[in-house]
Design a protein around this motif. Structure first.
Motif, PDB file in Angstrom:
ATOM      1  N   ALA A   1      96.115   8.587 100.030  1.00  0.00           N
ATOM      2  CA  ALA A   1      96.276   9.112 101.391  1.00  0.00           C
ATOM      3  C   ALA A   1      96.739   7.989 102.310  1.00  0.00           C
ATOM      4  N   ILE A   2      97.419   8.366 103.388  1.00  0.00           N
ATOM      5  CA  ILE A   2      97.789   7.421 104.445  1.00  0.00           C
ATOM      6  C   ILE A   2      97.455   8.058 105.787  1.00  0.00           C
ATOM      7  N   PHE A   3      96.833   7.266 106.654  1.00  0.00           N
ATOM      8  CA  PHE A   3      96.567   7.666 108.034  1.00  0.00           C
ATOM      9  C   PHE A   3      97.386   6.745 108.932  1.00  0.00           C
ATOM     10  N   THR A   4      98.246   7.315 109.772  1.00  0.00           N
ATOM     11  CA  THR A   4      99.157   6.512 110.581  1.00  0.00           C
ATOM     12  C   THR A   4      99.155   6.969 112.036  1.00  0.00           C
ATOM     13  N   LYS A   5      99.117   5.997 112.934  1.00  0.00           N
ATOM     14  CA  LYS A   5      99.148   6.321 114.358  1.00  0.00           C
ATOM     15  C   LYS A   5     100.516   6.855 114.771  1.00  0.00           C
ATOM     16  N   LYS A   6     101.546   6.293 114.178  1.00  0.00           N
ATOM     17  CA  LYS A   6     102.904   6.703 114.511  1.00  0.00           C
ATOM     18  C   LYS A   6     103.401   7.720 113.493  1.00  0.00           C
ATOM     19  N   LYS A   7     103.932   8.810 113.958  1.00  0.00           N
ATOM     20  CA  LYS A   7     104.436   9.833 113.042  1.00  0.00           C
ATOM     21  C   LYS A   7     105.697   9.324 112.345  1.00  0.00           C
ATOM     22  N   PRO A   8     105.763   9.432 111.031  1.00  0.00           N
ATOM     23  CA  PRO A   8     106.936   8.933 110.302  1.00  0.00           C
ATOM     24  C   PRO A   8     108.141   9.864 110.440  1.00  0.00           C
ATOM     25  N   LEU A   9     109.304   9.316 110.120  1.00  0.00           N
ATOM     26  CA  LEU A   9     110.522  10.128 110.099  1.00  0.00           C
ATOM     27  C   LEU A   9     110.517  11.073 108.908  1.00  0.00           C
ATOM     28  N   GLY A  10     109.900  10.620 107.810  1.00  0.00           N
ATOM     29  CA  GLY A  10     109.858  11.431 106.591  1.00  0.00           C
ATOM     30  C   GLY A  10     108.726  11.003 105.687  1.00  0.00           C
TER      31      GLY A  10
ATOM     32  N   THR B   1     105.090   7.760 100.210  1.00  0.00           N
ATOM     33  CA  THR B   1     106.032   6.920 100.949  1.00  0.00           C
ATOM     34  C   THR B   1     106.240   7.508 102.334  1.00  0.00           C
ATOM     35  N   LEU B   2     106.068   6.679 103.350  1.00  0.00           N
ATOM     36  CA  LEU B   2     106.387   7.068 104.727  1.00  0.00           C
ATOM     37  C   LEU B   2     107.610   6.275 105.177  1.00  0.00           C
ATOM     38  N   GLU B   3     108.552   6.953 105.770  1.00  0.00           N
ATOM     39  CA  GLU B   3     109.733   6.288 106.322  1.00  0.00           C
ATOM     40  C   GLU B   3     109.625   6.223 107.832  1.00  0.00           C
ATOM     41  N   PHE B   4     109.768   5.015 108.360  1.00  0.00           N
ATOM     42  CA  PHE B   4     109.820   4.793 109.799  1.00  0.00           C
ATOM     43  C   PHE B   4     111.203   4.257 110.163  1.00  0.00           C
ATOM     44  N   GLU B   5     111.466   4.102 111.441  1.00  0.00           N
ATOM     45  CA  GLU B   5     112.793   3.660 111.870  1.00  0.00           C
ATOM     46  C   GLU B   5     113.169   2.313 111.270  1.00  0.00           C
ATOM     47  N   GLU B   6     112.187   1.392 111.187  1.00  0.00           N
ATOM     48  CA  GLU B   6     112.528   0.025 110.789  1.00  0.00           C
ATOM     49  C   GLU B   6     112.114  -0.344 109.373  1.00  0.00           C
ATOM     50  N   LEU B   7     111.263   0.482 108.742  1.00  0.00           N
ATOM     51  CA  LEU B   7     110.803   0.139 107.400  1.00  0.00           C
ATOM     52  C   LEU B   7     110.205   1.335 106.681  1.00  0.00           C
ATOM     53  N   PHE B   8     109.986   1.152 105.371  1.00  0.00           N
ATOM     54  CA  PHE B   8     109.243   2.108 104.550  1.00  0.00           C
ATOM     55  C   PHE B   8     107.855   1.539 104.293  1.00  0.00           C
ATOM     56  N   VAL B   9     106.865   2.409 104.225  1.00  0.00           N
ATOM     57  CA  VAL B   9     105.529   2.037 103.772  1.00  0.00           C
ATOM     58  C   VAL B   9     105.210   2.880 102.539  1.00  0.00           C
ATOM     59  N   VAL B  10     104.892   2.207 101.439  1.00  0.00           N
ATOM     60  CA  VAL B  10     104.581   2.888 100.185  1.00  0.00           C
ATOM     61  C   VAL B  10     103.176   2.489  99.761  1.00  0.00           C
TER      62      VAL B  10
ATOM     63  N   GLN C   1     117.935   0.159 101.606  1.00  0.00           N
ATOM     64  CA  GLN C   1     118.123   0.932 102.837  1.00  0.00           C
ATOM     65  C   GLN C   1     117.491   0.256 104.051  1.00  0.00           C
ATOM     66  N   LYS C   2     116.250  -0.202 103.882  1.00  0.00           N
ATOM     67  CA  LYS C   2     115.533  -0.903 104.950  1.00  0.00           C
ATOM     68  C   LYS C   2     114.336  -1.603 104.325  1.00  0.00           C
ATOM     69  N   PRO C   3     113.693  -2.555 105.023  1.00  0.00           N
ATOM     70  CA  PRO C   3     112.573  -3.294 104.437  1.00  0.00           C
ATOM     71  C   PRO C   3     111.423  -2.379 104.015  1.00  0.00           C
ATOM     72  N   VAL C   4     110.631  -2.888 103.063  1.00  0.00           N
ATOM     73  CA  VAL C   4     109.552  -2.105 102.460  1.00  0.00           C
ATOM     74  C   VAL C   4     108.232  -2.871 102.560  1.00  0.00           C
ATOM     75  N   VAL C   5     107.167  -2.148 102.900  1.00  0.00           N
ATOM     76  CA  VAL C   5     105.797  -2.637 102.736  1.00  0.00           C
ATOM     77  C   VAL C   5     105.172  -1.786 101.638  1.00  0.00           C
ATOM     78  N   PHE C   6     104.770  -2.440 100.560  1.00  0.00           N
ATOM     79  CA  PHE C   6     104.249  -1.757  99.371  1.00  0.00           C
ATOM     80  C   PHE C   6     102.813  -2.223  99.164  1.00  0.00           C
ATOM     81  N   CYS C   7     101.873  -1.278  99.111  1.00  0.00           N
ATOM     82  CA  CYS C   7     100.478  -1.687  99.015  1.00  0.00           C
ATOM     83  C   CYS C   7      99.696  -0.765  98.091  1.00  0.00           C
TER      84      CYS C   7
END
Length: 249
Positions: free
Chosen positions: A66-75, A92-101, A135-141
């Motif tokens: 699960a992921i809990f995020t303050k900012k709503k992702p693009l996808g 995977t959440l996509e934001f304007e400047e990066l992906f979070v996986v 495509q854009k930088p990634v944070v993978f955790c």
């Protein structure tokens, strides 16, 4: 931007052991969890100010992320393209400047009967992350179920070849890092010993800090200049794992 990752080893149990106290205290922008061990509707978790995204395993009481995020992702994407994920292991959440996986990597099992599957998984993950990184930088955790170097576990010699410390698993991590990713904690703390994220439930093991570092934040090379902190919150109980966190400026 503050990001936290924690294998809670059963969210319902962890909630009874102070999960929400830590959640509110750490006040992360994104909070990723692994091994939720529940199905939709089995918990009513109130995280005011956060959007919630869940990936459930088909098997009840098993795996899950699960992921809990303050900012709503693009996808939002669940699983890995072209690789079947019936165990709820990837979001995977996509934001304007990066992906979070976030990911809960399959365990090779004590007798290594799942090592071949694990290695196939690693190859699929590497290809997927490379594709995202183009495509854009990634944070993978997440719980990546591998101690990459001898610094990352207490008893390296006696565990050589064991699940989580096989040559094959460690090489897959090396290959991923070579594709433009950085182990955030090791980047800021290259030689620090005794920093672990998982301990066996055997008596006094955690008290004696006989552990493994198997929970990570890996970030794209281009995010290195933005990495302010990388921490292991080993004082936080409630699971056999502890949370890990990074801050990006």
């Amino acid at each position: 931007m503050k990001l936290v990752s924690w294998n809670v080893n059963g969210l319902r149990a962890c909630v009874k052991k102070g999960f929400m106290d830590y959640f509110h205290e750490v006040d992360a922008d994104l909070f990723c969890i692994q091994e939720t061990k529940l199905q939709e509707g089995q918990i009513d978790l109130v995280t005011e100010g956060y959007h919630q995204y869940w990936n459930y395993a088909e098997k009840k009481g098993y795996s899950g992320t699960a992921i809990f995020t303050k900012k709503k992702p693009l996808g939002v994407t669940y699983g890995i393209r072209d690789f079947e994920d019936l165990e709820g292991r990837v979001i995977t959440l996509e934001f304007e400047e990066l992906f979070v996986v976030t990911m809960y990597t399959p365990n090779a099992k004590r007798d290594l009967t799942r090592l071949a599957y694990r290695l196939e998984w690693e190859d699929a993950v590497r290809s997927y992350l490379i594709e995202l990184n183009q495509q854009k930088p990634v944070v993978f955790c997440g719980d990546l179920n591998v101690a990459h170097t001898p610094l990352d576990l207490r008893n390296a010699k006696s565990n050589k070849g064991n699940s989580g410390f096989t040559t094959e698993e460690r090489e897959k991590m090396t290959q991923l890092l070579a594709e433009g990713f950085v182990d955030a904690f090791r980047y800021l703390h290259p030689n620090q010993e005794g920093m672990y994220t998982w301990w066996s439930y055997m008596s006094t093991v955690r008290e004696r800090n006989i552990g493994w570092r198997i929970d990570y934040f890996l970030i794209s090379e281009q995010l290195k200049s933005r990495l302010k902190r990388a921490d292991i919150h080993s004082n936080i109980l409630g699971s056999d794992h502890c949370p890990v966190a990074i801050e990006l400026i």
